[in-house]
Design an enzyme around this catalytic site. Structure first.
Site, short mmCIF file in Angstrom:
data_model
loop_
_atom_site.label_atom_id
_atom_site.label_comp_id
_atom_site.label_asym_id
_atom_site.label_seq_id
_atom_site.Cartn_x
_atom_site.Cartn_y
_atom_site.Cartn_z
CB SER A 161 88.22 59.25 -11.99
OG SER A 161 87.02 59.63 -11.38
CG ASP A 257 89.68 64.98 -6.91
OD1 ASP A 257 88.71 64.36 -6.43
OD2 ASP A 257 90.22 64.68 -7.98
CG HIS A 287 87.79 64.48 -10.32
ND1 HIS A 287 88.38 63.54 -9.49
CD2 HIS A 287 87.21 63.77 -11.32
CE1 HIS A 287 88.16 62.33 -9.98
NE2 HIS A 287 87.47 62.44 -11.09
#
Length: 316
Positions: A161, A257, A287
């Site tokens: 991320s 995502d 995600h």
């Protein structure tokens, strides 16, 4: 979104609460993230063969000393490769501490030394503070690898991320500053494009997971006063015009995502620039799915695949 979810993720997803981030509730959400990480850690095995320590190292740029955590095998057989780990959290959440069990497990499985950097968070410390902290950690690691029983010619960088965004940015920065060599980069579902003009960045709006609203807030807090001005590619690596000379790369992302499209574009441009790149797109996955539903077969497959790629890169 439920209709597109991978079957193994549906039951868990249905029970997730909506989570809204604001400037005013960040401290509360940071605490909740730590509690979630602690709960997940309780499900992992204990690794007695791994030593953990921490220290503060000088920041390369103006700033306070940077806290790092070091994970290493009790017993070393020869010089080991190194991994610089950069945690996720949208540049505004998370800490190195929450990754303790996962780092110990990785040391055991990958036979390496890990340095995990506890970089400063926005909005208290917007760009470039977090990136400079990561660069300081990389430089310290390379300079002290031999003392740790490591090999400074075999240091990889990874993170998920925002940690993936910082991984990509750090690889660019180390290349351009002619800093320590990075042998391999692994930005997992990286947050790299502040412009948010792709379909996935606009259509993933379910606040039970990382969403459009969370991304908008996180970028505004990370970029600070730069949000309406010229944005550096070291802040948002998707803006980089030259990706040549970057280290071999492994990337994965779920197709639900919000960072899916920017990741695919980045992968394409890496390949066009001649960078050896492996990419995995996981269907029906949101995600951070492998952290939320670690027991799902697709989650285990994703983790096994990136760990296998990392081990091969570190020990080739």
């Amino acid at each position: 979104m439920e209709d597109r979810l991978h079957p193994e993720l549906k039951s868990m997803f249905a029970g997730l609460p909506e989570v809204i981030y604001t400037r005013g509730n960040l401290e509360e959400k940071r605490m909740e993230m730590q509690q979630f990480a602690a709960a997940m850690a309780a499900t992992l095995p204990v690794h007695e063969g791994v030593l953990t320590s921490e220290r503060y190292i000088p920041c390369v740029a103006d700033g306070p000393d940077v806290r790092i955590k070091i994970y290493e095998p009790r017993e070393k057989k020869g010089a080991l490769p190194g991994l610089l780990y950069i945690h996720g959290g949208g540049y505004i959440l998370g800490s190195a501490d929450m990754m303790d069990p996962a780092m110990k497990q990785m040391v055991s499985e990958l036979e390496c030394i890990i340095v995990s950097v506890d970089y400063r968070l926005a909005p208290e410390h917007p760009y470039p503070a977090p990136l400079e902290d990561c660069y300081a950690a990389l430089k310290w690691f390379a300079d002290h690898a031999e003392q740790l029983g490591g090999d400074n010619s075999r240091i990889a960088v990874m993170g998920p991320s925002a940690g993936g965004g910082l991984t990509a940015a750090l690889s660019l920065l180390a290349r351009d500053r002619q800093g320590p060599a990075i042998m391999f980069q692994m930005p997992l579902y990286p947050m790299i494009d502040d412009r948010m003009v792709t379909p996935s960045s606009q259509t993933i709006t379910d606040d039970r997971v990382w969403s459009k609203a969370k991304t908008e807030l996180a970028w505004s807090l990370y970029l600070g006063e730069r949000e309406d001005g010229a944005i550096s590619p070291y802040a948002a690596p998707a803006r980089a015009t030259d990706l040549s000379g970057l280290p071999p790369t492994y990337i994965c992302v779920g197709d639900l995502d919000p960072f899916r499209d920017e990741t695919i574009e980045y992968v394409t441009r890496l390949a066009e620039a001649g960078v050896p790149t492996e990419f995995h797109l996981y269907p029906g996955c949101f995600h951070g799915f492998e952290e939320y539903v670690p027991g799902a077969e697709i989650s285990q497959r994703a983790v096994n695949e990136y760990k296998t790629a990392l081990k091969q890169a570190l020990h080739k």
